[in-house]
Motif scaffolding. Structure first.
Motif, mmCIF file in Angstrom:
data_model
loop_
_atom_site.group_PDB
_atom_site.id
_atom_site.type_symbol
_atom_site.label_atom_id
_atom_site.label_comp_id
_atom_site.label_asym_id
_atom_site.label_seq_id
_atom_site.Cartn_x
_atom_site.Cartn_y
_atom_site.Cartn_z
ATOM 1 N N THR A 22 0.797 -1.204 0.019
ATOM 2 C CA THR A 22 -0.162 -0.013 0.140
ATOM 3 C C THR A 22 0.810 1.519 0.128
ATOM 4 N N ILE A 23 0.839 1.903 -1.105
ATOM 5 C CA ILE A 23 1.626 3.311 -1.129
ATOM 6 C C ILE A 23 0.859 4.392 -1.036
ATOM 7 N N ASP A 24 0.677 5.088 0.133
ATOM 8 C CA ASP A 24 0.039 6.313 0.440
ATOM 9 C C ASP A 24 0.499 7.272 -0.525
ATOM 10 N N LYS A 25 1.757 7.708 -0.821
ATOM 11 C CA LYS A 25 2.060 8.727 -1.665
ATOM 12 C C LYS A 25 3.251 8.550 -2.483
ATOM 13 N N PRO A 36 10.724 4.120 -17.504
ATOM 14 C CA PRO A 36 10.550 3.568 -16.101
ATOM 15 C C PRO A 36 9.569 4.475 -15.124
ATOM 16 N N ILE A 37 9.815 5.670 -15.379
ATOM 17 C CA ILE A 37 9.164 6.759 -14.590
ATOM 18 C C ILE A 37 7.546 6.689 -14.924
ATOM 19 N N GLN A 38 7.290 6.491 -16.275
ATOM 20 C CA GLN A 38 5.887 6.366 -16.585
ATOM 21 C C GLN A 38 5.381 4.992 -16.412
ATOM 22 N N SER A 39 6.175 4.072 -16.192
ATOM 23 C CA SER A 39 5.751 2.615 -15.707
ATOM 24 C C SER A 39 5.243 2.780 -14.402
ATOM 25 N N ILE A 40 6.148 3.548 -13.472
ATOM 26 C CA ILE A 40 5.637 3.770 -12.250
ATOM 27 C C ILE A 40 4.501 4.499 -11.910
ATOM 28 N N ILE A 41 4.430 5.509 -12.843
ATOM 29 C CA ILE A 41 2.941 6.330 -12.749
ATOM 30 C C ILE A 41 1.711 5.620 -13.095
ATOM 31 N N ARG A 42 1.996 4.603 -14.103
ATOM 32 C CA ARG A 42 0.743 3.783 -14.481
ATOM 33 C C ARG A 42 0.418 2.884 -13.202
ATOM 34 N N GLU A 43 1.444 2.511 -12.674
ATOM 35 C CA GLU A 43 0.791 1.555 -11.632
ATOM 36 C C GLU A 43 0.217 2.255 -10.416
ATOM 37 N N ALA A 44 0.667 3.592 -9.982
ATOM 38 C CA ALA A 44 0.096 4.229 -9.150
ATOM 39 C C ALA A 44 -1.183 4.757 -9.513
ATOM 40 N N LYS A 45 -1.522 5.043 -10.888
ATOM 41 C CA LYS A 45 -2.632 5.286 -11.126
ATOM 42 C C LYS A 45 -3.580 3.972 -10.767
ATOM 43 N N LYS A 46 -3.222 2.977 -11.259
ATOM 44 C CA LYS A 46 -3.941 1.620 -11.155
ATOM 45 C C LYS A 46 -4.232 1.501 -9.489
ATOM 46 N N GLN A 47 -3.441 1.838 -8.784
ATOM 47 C CA GLN A 47 -3.558 1.783 -7.142
ATOM 48 C C GLN A 47 -4.276 3.058 -6.640
ATOM 49 N N ASP A 48 -4.567 3.843 -7.496
ATOM 50 C CA ASP A 48 -4.970 5.206 -7.115
ATOM 51 C C ASP A 48 -4.361 5.988 -6.057
ATOM 52 N N THR A 49 -2.924 5.833 -5.928
ATOM 53 C CA THR A 49 -2.196 6.607 -5.167
ATOM 54 C C THR A 49 -2.085 8.036 -5.753
ATOM 55 N N ILE A 50 -1.962 8.698 -4.561
ATOM 56 C CA ILE A 50 -1.857 10.161 -4.847
ATOM 57 C C ILE A 50 -0.238 10.505 -5.536
ATOM 58 N N VAL A 51 -0.231 11.155 -6.603
ATOM 59 C CA VAL A 51 1.251 11.482 -7.095
ATOM 60 C C VAL A 51 1.520 12.753 -7.146
#
Length: 245
Positions: A22-25, A36-51
């Motif tokens: 669970t990533i809070d932020k 690589p950064i785009q991949s991370i942002i995609r994963e964050a959006k899947k989890q609905d993490t605040i970026v």
């Protein structure tokens, strides 16, 4: 945040997401847009993490290892529950639900203290929003004095919408505000959600409008407000008194 809950570096952050942590932020260096950064942002959006997009200087300040590679994640120290789990806990105890909802509690010490109070007052769980709020950090866990092991905490995208959904399940809501009705004059029995706002702004307008009652705590001193965790305790124990009565 203690070391184990700050994750830095591209591989480490991506692995954390893929492992289901669970990533809070998530903090990403502004302007960095490679693969690589785009991949991370995609994963964050899947989890609905605040970026949050921040400067390199800010990441340097946050970094504990000095190898952030343009990305740092804050992982939760504890797993979040679902709102359904909180209702189920009440049902299993054969009690009308009693839930704390926290609007904008950003200080982890306050959050920890409120979770501790919620546990001792017999509340079935705590609901916090994704934005403008502390997550379940190591400081929160420590301040809760172990309560975090027993009291479920759910994290929702929209507190006002969650209140609407819970109203349909028979709960009604009281929020703390200095301009409310004196708490001793209110009927606080039955399935109830206690809404507490953050130190500075109190309960937000949209959330306050969803509440059925506004309760105030009598103030005799020369300053005008209590610390949020103390206010939560005072109101929670008036609810406890009435439920016992």
């Amino acid at each position: 945040m203690t070391e184990e809950f700050i994750i830095e570096g591209r591989n480490a952050v991506l692995e954390a997401f893929r492992a289901g942590k669970t990533i809070d932020k998530l903090y990403v260096q502004d302007g960095v847009k490679d693969g690589p950064i785009q991949s991370i942002i995609r994963e964050a959006k899947k989890q609905d993490t605040i970026v949050n997009f921040v400067s390199r200087e800010r990441l340097n300040q946050m970094s504990e290892e000095g190898h952030h590679q343009g990305v740092i994640a804050h992982a939760a120290a504890y797993e979040y529950a679902e709102v359904e789990d909180i209702l189920k806990a009440a049902e299993e105890k054969g009690e009308p639900p009693f839930i704390f909802l926290l609007d904008g509690i950003e200080d982890p010490h306050n959050l920890g203290a409120i979770i501790r109070t919620a546990n001792l007052a017999g509340a079935h769980g705590v609901i916090i929003p994704k934005r403008r709020a502390s997550g379940l950090t190591a400081v929160v866990a420590k301040t809760s004095a172990g309560a975090l092991n027993y009291t479920p905490v759910a994290k929702v995208t929209n507190l006002a919408a969650t209140i609407e959904e819970l109203k349909e399940k028979g709960l009604w809501f009281v929020c703390a505000d200095m301009n409310g009705e004196l708490m001793y004059r209110l009927n606080l029995k039955g399935p109830v959600g206690l809404v507490i706002g953050g130190e500075g702004d109190g309960v937000g307008r949209l959330v306050r409008e969803k509440c059925d009652m506004v309760a105030s705590i009598p103030m005799k001193g020369d300053i005008d407000s209590l610390n949020a965790s103390v206010a939560a305790g005072v109101l929670a124990y008036e609810i406890v008194r009435q439920r016992l009565g």
